[in-house]
Design a protein around this motif. Sequence first.
Motif, short mmCIF file in Angstrom:
data_model
loop_
_atom_site.label_atom_id
_atom_site.label_comp_id
_atom_site.label_asym_id
_atom_site.label_seq_id
_atom_site.Cartn_x
_atom_site.Cartn_y
_atom_site.Cartn_z
N PRO A 12 0.68 -1.19 0.06
CA PRO A 12 -0.06 -0.08 0.08
C PRO A 12 0.85 1.25 0.26
N ILE A 17 1.64 2.22 -6.90
CA ILE A 17 0.45 1.88 -6.43
C ILE A 17 -0.48 3.11 -5.94
N LEU A 20 -2.61 4.83 -8.66
CA LEU A 20 -3.78 3.82 -9.05
C LEU A 20 -5.14 4.18 -8.46
N ARG A 22 -8.62 3.25 -6.53
CA ARG A 22 -8.66 2.01 -5.67
C ARG A 22 -9.23 0.85 -6.34
N ARG A 25 -6.29 -0.65 -8.21
CA ARG A 25 -5.39 -1.66 -7.19
C ARG A 25 -5.87 -2.88 -6.99
N CYS A 75 2.45 -1.40 -14.41
CA CYS A 75 2.35 -2.68 -13.38
C CYS A 75 2.14 -3.71 -14.39
#
Length: 239
Positions: A12, A17, A20, A22, A25, A75
Amino acid sequence: MPRIRTIKPEFPQSETIGKLSRDARLLFVQLWTLCDDEGRTRAASRMLASLLYPYDEDAPSLIDGWLDELEREGCVVRYVVEGSTYLQVNNWLKHQKIDRPTKSRLPVVSEGSRLLANTREDASTDLGPRTMDQDLGPRTNAAPVGAPRDARPGELDLGHAEAAKPQRPDPETELFRRGREVLGKSAGGVISQLLKAKGKPELARAAVEVAATKENPREYIGAIIRGNVEEDRPRGAIL
Protein backbone atom coordinates in the motif's frame (compact mmCIF):
# COMPACT_ATOMS: atom_id res chain seq x y z
CA MET A 1 -6.36 -22.25 -12.60
CA PRO A 2 -6.61 -19.72 -9.70
CA ARG A 3 -3.68 -19.71 -7.27
CA ILE A 4 -3.07 -18.60 -3.70
CA ARG A 5 -0.89 -15.48 -3.71
CA THR A 6 0.53 -13.17 -1.06
CA ILE A 7 0.54 -9.36 -0.60
CA LYS A 8 3.60 -7.75 0.92
CA PRO A 9 2.99 -5.28 3.77
CA GLU A 10 4.73 -2.48 1.86
CA PHE A 11 2.37 -2.82 -1.12
CA PRO A 12 0.00 0.00 0.00
CA GLN A 13 2.94 2.40 0.54
CA SER A 14 4.30 2.02 -2.99
CA GLU A 15 4.28 5.34 -4.88
CA THR A 16 3.36 3.54 -8.09
CA ILE A 17 0.42 1.83 -6.43
CA GLY A 18 -0.59 5.15 -4.87
CA LYS A 19 -1.09 6.62 -8.36
CA LEU A 20 -3.74 4.02 -9.14
CA SER A 21 -7.42 4.32 -8.36
CA ARG A 22 -8.69 1.99 -5.64
CA ASP A 23 -10.51 -0.09 -8.26
CA ALA A 24 -7.32 -0.53 -10.29
CA ARG A 25 -5.39 -1.56 -7.18
CA LEU A 26 -7.96 -4.24 -6.41
CA LEU A 27 -7.82 -5.50 -9.99
CA PHE A 28 -4.01 -5.66 -9.84
CA VAL A 29 -4.06 -7.87 -6.75
CA GLN A 30 -6.83 -10.07 -8.11
CA LEU A 31 -4.91 -10.58 -11.36
CA TRP A 32 -2.16 -12.27 -9.37
CA THR A 33 -4.53 -15.12 -8.53
CA LEU A 34 -4.99 -15.83 -12.24
CA CYS A 35 -1.34 -15.48 -13.26
CA ASP A 36 0.87 -18.51 -13.68
CA ASP A 37 4.24 -18.80 -11.92
CA GLU A 38 5.87 -16.47 -14.46
CA GLY A 39 3.27 -13.75 -14.03
CA ARG A 40 1.25 -14.34 -17.21
CA THR A 41 -2.45 -14.86 -17.79
CA ARG A 42 -5.02 -14.70 -20.55
CA ALA A 43 -6.46 -11.20 -20.53
CA ALA A 44 -9.60 -10.79 -22.63
CA SER A 45 -11.43 -8.12 -20.65
CA ARG A 46 -14.83 -9.89 -20.67
CA MET A 47 -13.23 -13.07 -19.37
CA LEU A 48 -11.41 -11.19 -16.60
CA ALA A 49 -14.61 -9.43 -15.58
CA SER A 50 -16.52 -12.70 -15.34
CA LEU A 51 -13.79 -14.43 -13.30
CA LEU A 52 -12.82 -11.59 -10.97
CA TYR A 53 -16.09 -9.66 -10.62
CA PRO A 54 -18.88 -12.27 -10.91
CA TYR A 55 -21.29 -10.19 -8.79
CA ASP A 56 -20.62 -6.76 -10.33
CA GLU A 57 -22.79 -6.04 -13.37
CA ASP A 58 -20.84 -2.88 -14.26
CA ALA A 59 -17.42 -4.57 -14.25
CA PRO A 60 -17.37 -5.48 -17.99
CA SER A 61 -17.78 -1.80 -18.90
CA LEU A 62 -15.16 -0.58 -16.40
CA ILE A 63 -12.40 -3.17 -16.48
CA ASP A 64 -10.70 -1.84 -19.63
CA GLY A 65 -10.23 1.51 -17.90
CA TRP A 66 -8.65 -0.17 -14.87
CA LEU A 67 -6.35 -2.19 -17.13
CA ASP A 68 -5.35 1.01 -18.90
CA GLU A 69 -4.38 2.51 -15.54
CA LEU A 70 -2.24 -0.50 -14.67
CA GLU A 71 -0.51 -0.36 -18.03
CA ARG A 72 0.11 3.38 -17.89
CA GLU A 73 1.82 3.02 -14.52
CA GLY A 74 3.96 0.12 -15.75
CA CYS A 75 2.30 -2.53 -13.58
CA VAL A 76 1.31 -4.81 -16.47
CA VAL A 77 1.79 -5.26 -20.19
CA ARG A 78 -0.99 -6.51 -22.47
CA TYR A 79 -0.16 -8.23 -25.74
CA VAL A 80 -1.77 -10.28 -28.48
CA VAL A 81 -0.46 -13.50 -29.98
CA GLU A 82 -2.40 -15.24 -32.78
CA GLY A 83 -5.54 -13.30 -31.94
CA SER A 84 -5.57 -14.05 -28.20
CA THR A 85 -4.94 -11.37 -25.56
CA TYR A 86 -2.48 -12.00 -22.74
CA LEU A 87 -1.12 -10.04 -19.80
CA GLN A 88 2.30 -10.01 -18.13
CA VAL A 89 2.74 -8.59 -14.63
CA ASN A 90 5.92 -6.51 -14.57
CA ASN A 91 8.46 -7.20 -11.80
CA TRP A 92 6.53 -10.34 -10.99
CA LEU A 93 9.15 -11.80 -8.65
CA LYS A 94 9.12 -8.59 -6.59
CA HIS A 95 5.44 -9.17 -5.91
CA GLN A 96 5.51 -12.95 -5.46
CA LYS A 97 7.96 -15.50 -4.09
CA ILE A 98 7.54 -18.76 -5.99
CA ASP A 99 9.25 -21.72 -4.31
CA ARG A 100 8.85 -24.28 -7.06
CA PRO A 101 7.82 -22.36 -10.17
CA THR A 102 6.10 -24.17 -13.01
CA LYS A 103 7.15 -23.07 -16.48
CA SER A 104 4.54 -20.94 -18.20
CA ARG A 105 2.61 -22.40 -21.11
CA LEU A 106 1.62 -18.94 -22.35
CA PRO A 107 3.56 -17.04 -25.02
CA VAL A 108 6.17 -14.48 -24.00
CA VAL A 109 5.49 -10.80 -24.58
CA SER A 110 7.52 -9.12 -27.32
CA GLU A 111 7.61 -5.50 -28.46
CA GLY A 112 5.84 -6.43 -31.68
CA SER A 113 3.00 -8.16 -29.86
CA ARG A 114 2.20 -5.40 -27.37
CA LEU A 115 -1.37 -4.25 -27.67
CA LEU A 116 -0.83 -0.73 -26.32
CA ALA A 117 2.84 -0.20 -27.04
CA ASN A 118 4.02 3.38 -26.54
CA THR A 119 0.65 4.72 -25.41
CA ARG A 120 2.49 7.58 -23.73
CA GLU A 121 3.84 9.16 -26.86
CA ASP A 122 5.48 12.57 -26.94
CA ALA A 123 3.57 15.73 -27.75
CA SER A 124 4.44 15.61 -31.44
CA THR A 125 2.52 12.37 -31.96
CA ASP A 126 -0.01 12.06 -29.13
CA LEU A 127 -2.85 14.08 -30.59
CA GLY A 128 -5.58 12.76 -28.35
CA PRO A 129 -5.73 15.40 -25.59
CA ARG A 130 -5.27 18.29 -28.01
CA THR A 131 -8.09 17.23 -30.30
CA MET A 132 -10.62 15.22 -28.34
CA ASP A 133 -10.80 17.65 -25.42
CA GLN A 134 -11.62 20.67 -27.55
CA ASP A 135 -15.00 22.33 -27.09
CA LEU A 136 -16.32 22.13 -30.63
CA GLY A 137 -19.71 23.61 -29.85
CA PRO A 138 -20.70 27.28 -29.84
CA ARG A 139 -19.72 29.35 -26.82
CA THR A 140 -22.40 31.45 -25.23
CA ASN A 141 -20.19 33.67 -23.06
CA ALA A 142 -17.55 34.67 -25.58
CA ALA A 143 -17.45 36.57 -28.84
CA PRO A 144 -17.70 34.29 -31.92
CA VAL A 145 -14.57 33.48 -33.88
CA GLY A 146 -13.83 36.27 -36.33
CA ALA A 147 -15.68 39.00 -34.41
CA PRO A 148 -13.92 42.27 -33.53
CA ARG A 149 -12.24 42.18 -30.12
CA ASP A 150 -14.64 44.75 -28.65
CA ALA A 151 -17.77 43.09 -30.06
CA ARG A 152 -20.18 41.56 -27.59
CA PRO A 153 -21.82 38.20 -28.08
CA GLY A 154 -24.77 38.60 -30.43
CA GLU A 155 -23.38 41.85 -31.94
CA LEU A 156 -21.26 40.32 -34.67
CA ASP A 157 -20.28 42.63 -37.54
CA LEU A 158 -21.85 41.46 -40.79
CA GLY A 159 -18.43 41.61 -42.40
CA HIS A 160 -17.33 38.77 -40.14
CA ALA A 161 -20.48 36.66 -40.39
CA GLU A 162 -18.89 34.16 -42.75
CA ALA A 163 -15.95 33.60 -40.46
CA ALA A 164 -18.26 33.09 -37.50
CA LYS A 165 -20.22 30.23 -39.08
CA PRO A 166 -19.77 26.96 -37.18
CA GLN A 167 -16.84 25.13 -38.71
CA ARG A 168 -17.14 21.44 -39.45
CA PRO A 169 -14.57 19.50 -37.40
CA ASP A 170 -11.63 18.31 -39.47
CA PRO A 171 -11.31 14.55 -40.15
CA GLU A 172 -8.52 14.09 -37.61
CA THR A 173 -10.50 15.72 -34.82
CA GLU A 174 -13.49 13.54 -35.67
CA LEU A 175 -11.25 10.45 -35.66
CA PHE A 176 -10.09 11.10 -32.10
CA ARG A 177 -13.59 12.03 -30.94
CA ARG A 178 -15.05 8.81 -32.30
CA GLY A 179 -12.08 6.79 -31.06
CA ARG A 180 -12.72 8.05 -27.57
CA GLU A 181 -16.37 7.03 -27.79
CA VAL A 182 -15.46 3.49 -28.87
CA LEU A 183 -12.34 2.86 -26.75
CA GLY A 184 -12.78 5.15 -23.75
CA LYS A 185 -10.98 8.18 -22.35
CA SER A 186 -7.47 6.72 -22.67
CA ALA A 187 -7.73 6.04 -26.40
CA GLY A 188 -5.44 8.87 -27.58
CA GLY A 189 -2.24 6.84 -27.91
CA VAL A 190 -3.96 3.90 -29.60
CA ILE A 191 -5.69 6.16 -32.12
CA SER A 192 -2.39 7.97 -32.83
CA GLN A 193 -0.82 4.62 -33.71
CA LEU A 194 -3.83 3.65 -35.83
CA LEU A 195 -3.56 6.94 -37.71
CA LYS A 196 0.12 6.24 -38.41
CA ALA A 197 -0.72 2.74 -39.62
CA LYS A 198 -3.54 3.86 -41.93
CA GLY A 199 -2.01 7.12 -43.18
CA LYS A 200 -5.28 9.04 -43.51
CA PRO A 201 -7.80 10.05 -40.83
CA GLU A 202 -10.75 8.86 -42.88
CA LEU A 203 -9.22 5.37 -43.26
CA ALA A 204 -8.48 5.19 -39.54
CA ARG A 205 -12.02 6.39 -38.78
CA ALA A 206 -13.44 3.57 -40.91
CA ALA A 207 -11.40 1.06 -38.90
CA VAL A 208 -12.74 2.56 -35.66
CA GLU A 209 -16.32 2.20 -36.93
CA VAL A 210 -15.75 -1.48 -37.66
CA ALA A 211 -14.06 -1.91 -34.26
CA ALA A 212 -17.21 -0.56 -32.61
CA THR A 213 -19.06 -3.66 -33.83
CA LYS A 214 -16.51 -6.08 -32.37
CA GLU A 215 -16.66 -7.79 -29.01
CA ASN A 216 -13.26 -6.33 -28.10
CA PRO A 217 -12.70 -3.10 -30.10
CA ARG A 218 -9.28 -2.40 -28.57
CA GLU A 219 -7.98 -5.83 -29.47
CA TYR A 220 -9.25 -5.44 -33.05
CA ILE A 221 -7.54 -2.06 -33.48
CA GLY A 222 -4.35 -3.42 -31.92
CA ALA A 223 -4.31 -6.18 -34.54
CA ILE A 224 -4.75 -3.57 -37.31
CA ILE A 225 -1.80 -1.58 -35.97
CA ARG A 226 0.38 -4.68 -36.10
CA GLY A 227 -1.00 -5.69 -39.52
CA ASN A 228 -2.32 -8.99 -38.19
CA VAL A 229 -5.95 -8.72 -39.26
CA GLU A 230 -7.87 -8.63 -42.52
CA GLU A 231 -10.07 -5.59 -42.13
CA ASP A 232 -13.76 -5.27 -42.75
CA ARG A 233 -15.38 -2.12 -44.04
CA PRO A 234 -18.41 -0.45 -42.55
CA ARG A 235 -21.53 -0.76 -44.67
CA GLY A 236 -21.82 1.91 -47.31
CA ALA A 237 -18.22 3.02 -46.90
CA ILE A 238 -16.56 4.31 -50.06
CA LEU A 239 -12.83 4.67 -49.46
